[in-house]
Design a protein around this motif. Structure first.
Motif, PDB file in Angstrom:
ATOM      1  N   UNK A 136      41.861  13.119  59.919  1.00 52.41           N
ATOM      2  CA  UNK A 136      43.221  12.557  59.887  1.00 52.41           C
ATOM      3  C   UNK A 136      44.144  13.310  60.844  1.00 52.41           C
ATOM      4  N   UNK A 137      43.578  13.884  61.907  1.00 52.85           N
ATOM      5  CA  UNK A 137      44.358  14.690  62.846  1.00 52.85           C
ATOM      6  C   UNK A 137      45.002  15.891  62.154  1.00 52.85           C
ATOM      7  N   UNK A 138      44.283  16.437  61.154  1.00 53.17           N
ATOM      8  CA  UNK A 138      44.772  17.582  60.385  1.00 53.17           C
ATOM      9  C   UNK A 138      43.698  18.664  60.368  1.00 53.17           C
ATOM     10  N   UNK A 139      44.108  19.942  60.328  1.00 50.39           N
ATOM     11  CA  UNK A 139      43.127  21.023  60.279  1.00 50.39           C
ATOM     12  C   UNK A 139      42.503  21.142  58.897  1.00 50.39           C
ATOM     13  N   UNK A 140      41.357  21.816  58.847  1.00 51.94           N
ATOM     14  CA  UNK A 140      40.704  22.080  57.570  1.00 51.94           C
ATOM     15  C   UNK A 140      41.551  23.052  56.755  1.00 51.94           C
ATOM     16  N   UNK A 141      41.546  22.879  55.438  1.00 53.05           N
ATOM     17  CA  UNK A 141      42.382  23.697  54.567  1.00 53.05           C
ATOM     18  C   UNK A 141      42.036  25.185  54.674  1.00 53.05           C
ATOM     19  N   UNK A 142      40.753  25.515  54.710  1.00 47.81           N
ATOM     20  CA  UNK A 142      40.365  26.928  54.790  1.00 47.81           C
ATOM     21  C   UNK A 142      40.851  27.553  56.088  1.00 47.81           C
ATOM     22  N   UNK A 143      40.829  26.801  57.165  1.00 47.63           N
ATOM     23  CA  UNK A 143      41.343  27.311  58.435  1.00 47.63           C
ATOM     24  C   UNK A 143      42.829  27.637  58.324  1.00 47.63           C
ATOM     25  N   UNK A 144      43.576  26.754  57.655  1.00 42.25           N
ATOM     26  CA  UNK A 144      44.999  27.003  57.439  1.00 42.25           C
ATOM     27  C   UNK A 144      45.200  28.266  56.610  1.00 42.25           C
ATOM     28  N   UNK A 145      44.372  28.454  55.586  1.00 42.41           N
ATOM     29  CA  UNK A 145      44.498  29.638  54.729  1.00 42.41           C
ATOM     30  C   UNK A 145      44.310  30.927  55.513  1.00 42.41           C
ATOM     31  N   UNK A 146      43.293  30.985  56.356  1.00 42.38           N
ATOM     32  CA  UNK A 146      43.050  32.199  57.147  1.00 42.38           C
ATOM     33  C   UNK A 146      44.213  32.473  58.098  1.00 42.38           C
ATOM     34  N   UNK A 147      44.745  31.421  58.703  1.00 44.30           N
ATOM     35  CA  UNK A 147      45.868  31.613  59.626  1.00 44.30           C
ATOM     36  C   UNK A 147      47.112  32.117  58.895  1.00 44.30           C
ATOM     37  N   UNK A 148      47.351  31.598  57.712  1.00 45.76           N
ATOM     38  CA  UNK A 148      48.525  32.023  56.943  1.00 45.76           C
ATOM     39  C   UNK A 148      48.403  33.484  56.515  1.00 45.76           C
ATOM     40  N   UNK A 149      47.223  33.875  56.041  1.00 42.26           N
ATOM     41  CA  UNK A 149      47.026  35.261  55.620  1.00 42.26           C
ATOM     42  C   UNK A 149      47.200  36.204  56.799  1.00 42.26           C
ATOM     43  N   UNK A 150      46.658  35.821  57.969  1.00 43.25           N
ATOM     44  CA  UNK A 150      46.797  36.668  59.161  1.00 43.25           C
ATOM     45  C   UNK A 150      48.256  36.758  59.605  1.00 43.25           C
ATOM     46  N   UNK A 151      48.946  35.645  59.544  1.00 43.97           N
ATOM     47  CA  UNK A 151      50.364  35.651  59.940  1.00 43.97           C
ATOM     48  C   UNK A 151      51.175  36.567  59.031  1.00 43.97           C
ATOM     49  N   UNK A 152      50.904  36.495  57.735  1.00 46.01           N
ATOM     50  CA  UNK A 152      51.634  37.348  56.799  1.00 46.01           C
ATOM     51  C   UNK A 152      51.362  38.825  57.094  1.00 46.01           C
ATOM     52  N   UNK A 153      50.124  39.174  57.402  1.00 48.79           N
ATOM     53  CA  UNK A 153      49.775  40.573  57.662  1.00 48.79           C
ATOM     54  C   UNK A 153      50.388  41.094  58.952  1.00 48.79           C
ATOM     55  N   UNK A 154      50.566  40.219  59.932  1.00 50.89           N
ATOM     56  CA  UNK A 154      50.948  40.686  61.278  1.00 50.89           C
ATOM     57  C   UNK A 154      52.426  40.506  61.601  1.00 50.89           C
ATOM     58  N   UNK A 155      53.194  39.804  60.762  1.00 51.41           N
ATOM     59  CA  UNK A 155      54.571  39.479  61.139  1.00 51.41           C
ATOM     60  C   UNK A 155      55.553  39.802  60.011  1.00 51.41           C
ATOM     61  N   UNK A 156      55.422  40.976  59.416  1.00 56.24           N
ATOM     62  CA  UNK A 156      56.304  41.331  58.299  1.00 56.24           C
ATOM     63  C   UNK A 156      57.774  41.320  58.710  1.00 56.24           C
ATOM     64  N   UNK A 157      58.069  41.955  59.850  1.00 54.28           N
ATOM     65  CA  UNK A 157      59.459  42.014  60.303  1.00 54.28           C
ATOM     66  C   UNK A 157      60.037  40.641  60.562  1.00 54.28           C
ATOM     67  N   UNK A 158      59.246  39.778  61.206  1.00 57.69           N
ATOM     68  CA  UNK A 158      59.708  38.418  61.481  1.00 57.69           C
ATOM     69  C   UNK A 158      59.952  37.659  60.175  1.00 57.69           C
ATOM     70  N   UNK A 159      59.047  37.867  59.204  1.00 56.30           N
ATOM     71  CA  UNK A 159      59.201  37.169  57.930  1.00 56.30           C
ATOM     72  C   UNK A 159      60.511  37.543  57.249  1.00 56.30           C
TER      73      UNK A 159
END
Length: 679
Positions: free
Chosen positions: A136-159
């Protein structure tokens, strides 16, 4: 695979939606201190999933991802996972849907998937349904989960910085007031023009697919000019003939996926059917056309038969799915119908409901009216009466056969606000169609809510399995107050008036924005969240502010307590800017504004019940918009202003007011008729 023996923290909940996930391998938490503290302690982001039991795509995502061991392992390792029933926690759903619209620049929906910073509960990602595999032109859910966890770990100040900006935007939205626009009757004309522009003249309703009933807008047009009335008639005709209406069992699905009202999203929600029941009953009286009375009657009977609990309250919803398929309970195979009906029954039924054409839903037929009775009669060389008789026997046969199928799941939560909408609809239908069982149904539901959901002076929002839970929201107070005032027009009970006054007083005390006007969605002592919304707009239900303001205006007229009228006026003033900018999105507020600009007649009748019957009937015949209350002569404990309108020794007496202007008491039915006819 799903392990039916294993359970997570949702197993102790009462929500059918949460219990559907109680045996997932996902380590779900309900929203609450335990989950929030664990997220902060472990410094893991919160994966918040919001849905409801009748939601088709919620079921799809659950089956694909939440029941999958591999997906659950990733969720449990990287996140604290919280599952929320949006019907139990509309406050959370409202806030995070708003954030989703801000971040994505498009509308939300369910399931709603949100990733929160555990330290401030501000989202840094929002989405809706995600498939297990990319499609459906959408990413797999597990792929989204890994990206979100990595973003949270690497962008604390931005968050932290982005979170502060988002909080400020939400706070500004919550503080928004629109008192710069003068309340003017021109708002009503502006709303009428906007609805005319957005009206679908071919199929009725507003806009294109997906198409929702928008009952507040229809109510507004019903009380306007002839053109508005025609728009309502076209819409109600198209819905009654389309597949959004259940032609065998009664009741309406939530919305149509097409602009023709042909194929619904099959879930049936209580909150749609209450207002639609009222609209069809009113149109039945205004036009005398049997179609509207039949739809209203079948819908009310469906509610009593399938949606009213033995305790009295109304259940929340019927699922879209059964046997793992959307609409399975409702759609038909042509050969199955041929095998159930006689040759004559099938001949007229197939022409009437489109079985002689191509299938319209995934290789099957979903019933909708394809030809008029006259056209079917001509095609079959039968009389109109013969066709009507054959259709009735065919529907009864198919209805009985359908009852043997696996039924859609029923969400047996009893929600105060939704009960308010259905109590009002059932009350109006009972009064207008002269059906005592409809009035009795409304009375039973109202009595249940009063008895079981108002606990120690605190109204609760949800009841299930003997437990009333969650402090009530604006909609709960507003819709029940509105229903109480409608019920008092059908049969007087001073105790119900006292409870309505109690609801109104608590509404003012705990929800009113004393600085700018209007009402917040949550009470003053509600759990602190990232926003305290003050919603003006109609959404899936009428605006709580709109219904509250109209009900307060009516209560002020009935009791003479001007506090209610003043709060209503301040609310309208605060909402005026939003109403001026998007009039077609504020139907409930427009209905309230109409009553503020042009108050309907208030008719207080005092006398014995039987003697007042012709007075009530005549008042409603002459002035259908009038608010008519028949109060027995021995009623005690009335508010002072109402008690002053006392009975007369010689027989019935009527007190007629419009706004703050009242006529002299009248003891003649002919004089009452003259006053009302004069406008």
């Amino acid at each position: 695979m799903l392990d039916s023996q294993r359970s997570n923290r949702l197993a102790g909940e009462t929500s059918p939606y949460l219990l559907q996930h109680a045996h997932n391998p996902v380590d779900w938490y309900p929203w609450g201190p335990e989950a929030l503290e664990e997220a902060r302690r472990s410094d893991r982001p919160i994966l918040l999933s919001i849905g409801y039991s009748a939601c088709h795509w919620c079921h799809v995502m659950a089956h694909e991802s939440f029941e999958d061991e591999a997906t659950a392992e990733v969720m449990n390792r990287l996140f604290v996972n919280i599952k929320v029933d949006r019907e139990e926690r509309p406050d959370l759903d409202r806030i995070y849907q708003s954030v989703h619209q801000m971040l994505s620049r498009r509308g939300g929906g369910w399931p709603l998937t949100v990733c929160l910073n555990p330290h401030d509960l501000v989202p840094f990602f929002t989405g809706t349904y995600f498939p297990k595999e990319p499609r459906y032109n959408m990413p797999a859910f597990v792929s989204v989960l890994h990206q979100l966890a990595a973003f949270y770990a690497e962008h604390r100040g931005d968050l932290a910085r982005n979170g502060q900006v988002l909080r400020e935007a939400l706070e500004a939205m919550g503080r928004e007031h629109s008192g710069t626009v003068r309340l003017d009757v021109g708002l009503l004309a502006h709303a009428h023009q906007a609805l005319r522009t957005n009206f679908d003249a071919a199929h009725g309703g507003f806009g294109g697919a997906p198409k929702f009933p928008h009952t507040s807008n229809l109510e507004f047009l019903l009380r306007s000019d002839g053109e508005g009335f025609d728009m309502v008639r076209k819409t109600l005709d198209s819905m009654a003939c389309g597949g959004i209406y259940d032609h065998l069992g009664g009741g309406f699905a939530r919305y149509s996926v097409d602009e023709r009202w042909e194929i619904p999203h099959f879930e049936k929600m209580l909150y749609d059917n209450g207002p639609l029941l009222e609209l069809y009953a009113r149109m039945a009286v205004y036009t005398g056309e049997p179609l509207y009375a039949a739809v209203a009657t079948d819908t009310a009977e469906w509610v009593i038969r399938e949606m009213q609990s033995p305790e009295g309250g109304y259940y929340a919803a019927l699922d879209a799915d059964s046997e793992g398929r959307e609409g399975r309970f409702y759609v038909w195979d042509r050969r199955e119908i041929q095998g159930l009906l006689s040759a004559d029954e099938y001949l007229v039924f197939s022409g009437r409901y489109g079985l002689d054409g191509p299938p319209n839903f995934e290789g099957h037929w979903h019933l909708r009216i394809a030809r008029s009775l006259e056209a079917v009669a001509a095609d079959c060389a039968k009389t109109g009466d013969e066709v009507a008789g054959l259709l009735e026997s065919a529907r009864a046969c198919l209805r009985q056969a359908r009852e043997q199928r696996v039924r859609p799941g029923r969400d047996e939560k009893i929600i105060a606000a939704w009960n308010g909408l259905m109590i009002r609809g059932m009350t109006v239908a009972g009064r207008l169609l002269e059906r005592e069982e409809f009035k009795d149904s409304a009375d039973r539901a109202f009595g249940f809510v009063r008895r079981a959901m108002d606990v120690g002076g605190r109204l609760m929002s949800v009841y299930k399995d003997g437990r009333a839970r969650f402090d009530a929201y604006l909609d709960d107070y507003a819709f029940l107050l509105d229903a109480a005032l409608e019920l008092l027009q059908t049969r007087w009970c001073t105790g119900d008036l006292a409870w309505a006054v109690s609801l109104a007083d608590r509404l003012l005390e705990r929800f009113q924005d004393t600085e700018y006007g209007g009402f917040f969605f949550t009470a003053t002592d509600h759990e602190a969240l990232i926003q305290r919304p003050k919603p003006w707009m109609d959404e899936s239900m009428p605006s709580g502010n709109g219904i509250a303001i109209r009900a307060l205006l009516r209560l002020a007229g009935l009791t003479g307590d001007l506090r209610y009228a003043e709060a209503a006026e301040r609310g309208l003033q605060a909402a005026s800017g939003a109403m001026a900018r998007y009039p077609h999105a504020h139907g409930a507020l427009m209905n309230a504004a109409r009553e503020w600009f042009v108050p309907p007649p208030l008719v207080i009748l005092r006398g014995e019940g039987e003697a007042l019957r012709p007075w009530c009937a005549k008042a409603r015949e002459i002035a259908p918009e009038a608010l008519v209350y028949a109060i027995p002569p021995d009623a005690a404990g009335l508010p002072p202003a109402l008690a002053a309108r006392g009975p007369a020794p010689q027989g019935p007496v009527a007190y007629v007011c419009r706004g703050r202007v009242c006529a002299a008491p009248v003891d003649s039915l002919a004089t009452l008729t003259e006053i009302l006819a004069a406008g």
